[in-house]
Design an enzyme around this catalytic site. Sequence first.
Site, short mmCIF file in Angstrom:
data_model
loop_
_atom_site.label_atom_id
_atom_site.label_comp_id
_atom_site.label_asym_id
_atom_site.label_seq_id
_atom_site.Cartn_x
_atom_site.Cartn_y
_atom_site.Cartn_z
N ARG A 133 1.04 -1.14 0.12
CA ARG A 133 0.00 -0.15 -0.39
C ARG A 133 1.04 1.48 -0.40
O ARG A 133 0.63 2.48 -0.37
CB ARG A 133 -0.80 -0.01 1.09
CG ARG A 133 -1.87 1.38 1.65
CD ARG A 133 -3.13 1.02 2.47
NE ARG A 133 -2.09 0.69 4.01
CZ ARG A 133 -1.44 2.01 4.54
NH1 ARG A 133 -2.08 2.95 4.11
NH2 ARG A 133 -1.42 1.34 5.39
N VAL B 282 -1.45 -9.19 5.18
CA VAL B 282 -1.88 -7.98 5.81
C VAL B 282 -2.43 -8.11 7.63
O VAL B 282 -2.44 -9.63 7.51
CB VAL B 282 -2.83 -6.25 4.88
CG1 VAL B 282 -1.83 -6.92 3.39
CG2 VAL B 282 -3.77 -7.61 5.09
N SER C 35 3.87 -20.14 9.96
CA SER C 35 4.67 -20.27 11.88
C SER C 35 6.44 -20.45 10.98
O SER C 35 6.57 -21.62 10.22
CB SER C 35 5.01 -21.46 12.22
OG SER C 35 4.59 -21.40 14.01
N LYS D 60 -3.16 -23.49 12.93
CA LYS D 60 -2.29 -22.11 13.33
C LYS D 60 -2.82 -21.30 14.71
O LYS D 60 -1.94 -21.68 14.94
CB LYS D 60 -2.65 -21.44 12.64
CG LYS D 60 -1.29 -19.73 12.81
CD LYS D 60 -0.03 -20.72 12.93
CE LYS D 60 1.07 -19.62 12.83
NZ LYS D 60 0.70 -18.61 13.45
N HIS E 42 -1.84 -24.30 17.21
CA HIS E 42 -0.52 -24.28 17.23
C HIS E 42 0.42 -22.86 18.31
O HIS E 42 1.08 -22.85 19.00
CB HIS E 42 0.29 -24.26 15.67
CG HIS E 42 1.40 -23.34 15.59
ND1 HIS E 42 1.88 -22.51 16.01
CD2 HIS E 42 2.77 -24.54 15.16
CE1 HIS E 42 3.04 -21.84 15.63
NE2 HIS E 42 3.45 -23.40 15.01
N ASN E 43 -0.43 -21.82 17.83
CA ASN E 43 0.44 -20.89 18.75
C ASN E 43 -0.64 -20.33 20.15
O ASN E 43 -0.11 -20.95 21.01
CB ASN E 43 -0.55 -19.57 17.87
CG ASN E 43 0.36 -18.87 16.80
OD1 ASN E 43 0.76 -19.33 15.94
ND2 ASN E 43 -0.26 -18.06 16.50
N GLU F 67 2.15 -22.88 21.98
CA GLU F 67 3.52 -22.57 21.82
C GLU F 67 3.19 -21.28 23.21
O GLU F 67 4.68 -21.53 23.57
CB GLU F 67 3.29 -21.53 20.53
CG GLU F 67 4.88 -20.04 20.50
CD GLU F 67 4.63 -19.57 18.96
OE1 GLU F 67 3.98 -18.19 19.62
OE2 GLU F 67 4.63 -19.83 18.17
N ARG G 66 -0.11 -14.10 31.04
CA ARG G 66 1.03 -12.65 29.81
C ARG G 66 0.36 -11.21 31.18
O ARG G 66 0.38 -10.28 30.82
CB ARG G 66 0.77 -13.38 29.23
CG ARG G 66 1.37 -13.95 28.04
CD ARG G 66 1.55 -13.57 26.71
NE ARG G 66 2.13 -15.00 25.39
CZ ARG G 66 2.83 -15.01 24.63
NH1 ARG G 66 2.07 -13.98 23.90
NH2 ARG G 66 3.68 -16.14 24.24
#
Length: 482
Positions: A34, A75, A129, A183, A186-187, A190, A289
């Site tokens: 962009r 994006v 990933s 995914k 997966h995260n 992680e 977190r």
Amino acid sequence: MTQPSFGVIGLAVMGENLALNVESRGFPIAVYNRTAAKTKEFMEKRAQGKNVKDAYSIEEFVQTLARPRKILVMVKAGSPVDAMIEQLKPLLELGDMIIDGGNSLYEDTERRTKDLESTGLGFVGMGVSGGEEGALHGPSLMPGGTQTAYKELEPILTKIAAQVDDGPCVTYIGPGGAGHYVKMVHNGIEYGDMQLIAEAYDLLKNTLGLDHLQLHEVFAEWNTTDELNSFLIEITADIFRFVDTETHLPLVELILDSAGQKGTGRWTVVNSLELGVPIPTIYAAVNARAMSSYKAERMVASKKLTGPTGKYDGDTKAFINKIRDALYCSKMCSYAQGMALLSKASKDFNYNLNLGETARIWKGGCIIRAGFLDKIKNAFNDDPDLPNLLLAPEFKQSILDRQEAWREVLAVANKLGIPVPAFSSSLDYFDSYRRDRLPQNLTQAQRDYFGAHTYERIDKEGVFHTEWTQTDKESLQTGTTD
């Protein structure tokens, strides 16, 4: 230059590196960003002399590509992806394909797949990933959508994916949003992995007093073992060795202890609650977190709320080994929870996931790549209907052999006031799963008492309700039996 049929939109680090990866495998590409200045900089520096065609409008970009076009969109997830799709739709033709390589929510991918496939355009939601290095040299790829769309992309994806002993780290995941769902989980795994490693570090530092060089040596040694050999253990060892050039102190100790998150961990937790699958280690990691973000409050509380202090006074080397065992046991539980969630989603969403193949494509390129993923792959290949990874013979014996050390580590942590939420949640998961009777019989009695929610009995069939306020002699129980 051969006219490219593959293009990349979005030239942040991941987009740039994936574009260069595709080009390096012999596929000419077109790129668009962009911000024109970003495209120009990329062409003048990293793409100089390579088989890359630049474009400075979306219309020019589409016209640069040979049909059938394959456009990888890199994006930010959410509305920017929808906005880019809306720009592309009127410019594309029957058989062209859009690939969303960001961390999109799987439900958004389901919606986009239905919308685009109904117009004759292909759409693939693909989890990627491996970070910036993986994107450049070989990531783990998790593409979902129609099998026809995957077959068209397969020649490219198998070349750009990480390569391991049993093939490229890519496979057809399943229909609709399956790729982004896998995914997401997966995260979530992680998140669990990273929190468990952080807790091991906290224990080594604050119960044993290890300095940064000793920590480096411990994690480097752990990375040579079959149990803990992994990308995250490897980079952790590297981190402890890094000294800040200005202060000459270990850089890790100068970093603010407030961790961010981009949403995939939270999405995993929310979805697990919706599907009714317990993933307490991953919950604990997401909560840790969140707790870390309360830095200012914690600073005040640290001066007002007291707790135990002191160091472990036993054999240091033996306790290091026990922390290693506790980390491995907890890690097994984290992966078991993630695979159980994938299994349930596969049934509920008709994804028809191959869990053995999923573990295989995580062996290289991705953030959670680890030596013991081969064991996970073998466990599900041996028994595709395995209800829980902890029941696989090798994992069952591994955890039984180490549970005494695991329990001792948690006891020491509690005695010395070291928070280990992910270690604790993992052990609670193990202890809950291995028990044939849990105290939720009381929970059901309470629910029946205050809300007439009924209950079942262990001694006879049927659904029952009791008037709990009656005396023992007058108690009234009603029910229906099958």
